[in-house]
Scaffold this motif. Structure first.
Motif, PDB file in Angstrom:
ATOM      1  N   GLU A 157     -32.492  61.387  43.269  1.00  0.00           N
ATOM      2  CA  GLU A 157     -31.567  61.447  43.957  1.00  0.00           C
ATOM      3  C   GLU A 157     -31.314  61.302  45.319  1.00  0.00           C
ATOM      4  OE1 GLU A 157     -30.500  65.608  42.402  1.00  0.00           O
ATOM      5  OE2 GLU A 157     -32.352  66.503  43.710  1.00  0.00           O
TER       6      GLU A 157
ATOM      7  N   ARG B 249     -24.075  64.381  47.018  1.00  0.00           N
ATOM      8  CA  ARG B 249     -25.470  64.131  46.131  1.00  0.00           C
ATOM      9  C   ARG B 249     -25.267  63.430  45.313  1.00  0.00           C
ATOM     10  NH1 ARG B 249     -29.176  67.848  43.710  1.00  0.00           N
ATOM     11  NH2 ARG B 249     -28.055  69.463  44.293  1.00  0.00           N
TER      12      ARG B 249
ATOM     13  N   GLN C 281     -26.704  60.648  42.539  1.00  0.00           N
ATOM     14  CA  GLN C 281     -27.769  59.544  41.889  1.00  0.00           C
ATOM     15  C   GLN C 281     -28.359  58.554  41.382  1.00  0.00           C
ATOM     16  OE1 GLN C 281     -26.813  63.754  39.950  1.00  0.00           O
ATOM     17  NE2 GLN C 281     -28.692  64.386  39.614  1.00  0.00           N
TER      18      GLN C 281
END
Length: 506
Positions: free
Chosen positions: A188, A231, A233
């Motif tokens: 991430e 974020r 990922q």
């Protein structure tokens, strides 16, 4: 930028990490190898390296070249490479989804690499980087951004498997953001951005940075704070949390003055849904010629990312002071995916005296309080009010107007002559009105009056039914030209009327 793709600085960080790894391997391969315990020192080394193109997740960097001036301290346990002034990484061009970066230069002078040669962990986890880093992007182009230079200045530290950057990102126009970025190797990415400062300065640099900044929006005073957390990922869409805080912000939106806006706007993006919320939201006044405020709002909005403008708005509180009274929309949910949208506006205790002051007719005055309901209907064509009602609260009040003004307003027929006489000093017990407003701005009022004029026919009871029409856009333009909003709005209205060939006279 596409929501599921990493922003440019994150990709540049990945390129940097890969290139540093390649540089480190070249440095290590260039050094002599000893058996057993050993040490080695080199005070000044120089190296030029042409590196292969780099691709990752729809991004590509081409024309990569490194120039390294370094010093080396090495032993059988540890290798320390310090990059001296003049060391840099140059990237000719970076291409991503809708984004191009030209002439990227990463200045490495002052950055150090430390490799722990013992241990069983993978080498990227035993290799750390620390020091001051600057990244200069000659030009960044994106459909939503004005092409210009960008620069990052800050500190880099951490293992090559998980770099962290902390510093300041600034556009050529002067937009400055505090940036904190953590990039886990093949895992991430977390980025935090913060913008704070005077609203006027922020508005100026945003207008010089964003293509979509509204041309007729200007900020004059107050403070803004924007905090954003991203974020990313692998294999998952971007997750975002943002907070925009306003403190006493004032400015102009087209021909409307906004004063004393305070509160918080919360934004979120997760699991394919976008959300927004207004908290502690308060506006001292919104004035387009008729001032409304203070305004208080508490609301939440939620929609699918694929159709962000077709979500549902949950109004928890929507109230405003208006003409000495109050406006309110009862808590409700509005579905923007289906038109028309209905917003029943409740009206309480308006001052008839202040309502009559809006008209540019001298001598018209009155007393009393008005209450009612305006069923607002919003369609693609505009805003409408159908079968709205207003009525005077008991015990009524008084209406007065000079005879010459009444004749000009109502006409000179015999029937109107009676009305003119009655309304010069009319004591009413009943005042009610039906209201219709169409999408073109035409307001139609059906007014019923019951009462008497003590000076007319001995106070004989009088019942009047009057139909009135008003062009609301024209009325607002007149009020704006009269200087009742502010000079900037007045000047915008005059300029617009001049461009359309109309006379700019209130």
């Amino acid at each position: 930028m596409t929501l599921c793709r990493p922003p440019p600085m994150i990709f540049v960080t990945k390129v940097l990490r890969s290139c540093l790894w390649a540089i480190l391997l070249c440095v290590m391969l260039a050094q002599p190898v000893y058996g057993g315990g050993w040490s080695f020192a080199l005070q000044q080394g120089r190296m030029g390296i042409d590196l292969p193109d780099y691709e990752n997740d729809a991004w590509k960097a081409v024309g990569i070249r490194a120039k390294v001036v370094n010093s080396i301290q090495a032993s059988s346990e540890q290798l320390r490479v310090t990059f001296k002034p003049g060391s840099h990484l140059a990237i000719g061009r970076v291409d991503g989804p809708g984004v191009e970066l030209h002439n990227v230069r990463v200045n490495l002078g002052g950055v150090g690499l430390t490799v722990e040669l013992g241990g069983s962990d993978p080498l990227p986890e035993r290799t750390r980087i620390d020091g001051q880093l600057s990244v200069d992007i000659g030009e960044l182009t994106h459909p939503r951004l004005i092409p210009q230079r960008w620069r990052f200045e800050g500190m880099v530290h951490g293992a090559l498997a998980g770099l962290e950057l902390n510093g300041r990102l600034e556009s050529g126009a002067g937009l400055a953001l505090d940036l904190s970025l953590r990039n886990q190797f093949d895992d991430e990415v977390i980025a935090n951005l913060r913008l704070s400062g005077a609203a006027q300065a922020a508005g100026n640099v945003l207008s010089a940075t964003l293509n979509d900044w509204p041309e007729l929006l200007s900020l004059d005073s107050g403070e803004l704070v924007l905090e954003t957390s991203l974020r990313i990922q692998p294999g998952a869409p971007l997750t975002l949390d943002a907070r925009l805080e306003f403190t006493e912000v004032s400015g102009i939106v087209d021909r409307t003055a906004v004063t004393g806006l305070s509160g918080r706007l919360l934004l979120g993006l997760e699991d394919g849904e976008v959300s927004a919320g207004l908290r502690d939201f308060w506006v001292k006044e919104v004035d387009s010629g008729i001032g409304v405020g203070p305004i208080r709002l508490l609301a939440d909005y939620q929609a699918e990312v694929a159709s962000p403008l077709a979500g549902k708005l949950a109004l928890h509180q929507a109230t405003a002071d208006f003409l000495g009274g109050r406006l309110r929309i009862a808590p409700r949910t509005v579905d923007f995916s289906a038109q028309p949208w209905h917003l029943p506006l409740e009206v309480y205790d308006l001052s008839l005296e202040r309502v009559l002051q809006l008209y540019p007719t001298e001598g018209l005055s009155g007393t009393g309080r008005l209450t009612g309901r305006l069923p607002i209907r919003v369609t693609q064509s505009g805003v409408e009010v159908e079968r709205g009602t207003l009525f005077a609260e008991a015990p009524g009040g008084v209406l007065t107007m000079p005879a010459d003004r009444l004749r000009a307003l109502l006409g000179g027929s015999d029937a109107m002559a009676l009305v003119v006489q009655a309304l010069q000093n009319f004591h009413y017990s009943v005042l009610s009105s039906t209201i219709h407003y169409d999408e073109k701005g035409k307001l139609s009022l059906g007014v019923k009056l019951e009462g008497e004029n003590p000076d007319y026919r001995g106070g004989q009871p009088v019942v009047l039914n009057i139909n009135l029409e008003e062009d609301i856009p024209a009325l607002l333009t007149s009020l704006q030209l009269s200087g009742r909003v502010n000079e900037a709005v007045t000047e915008r209205v005059r300029e617009r009327l001049k461009q359309s060939g109309q006379e700019a006279v209130p």
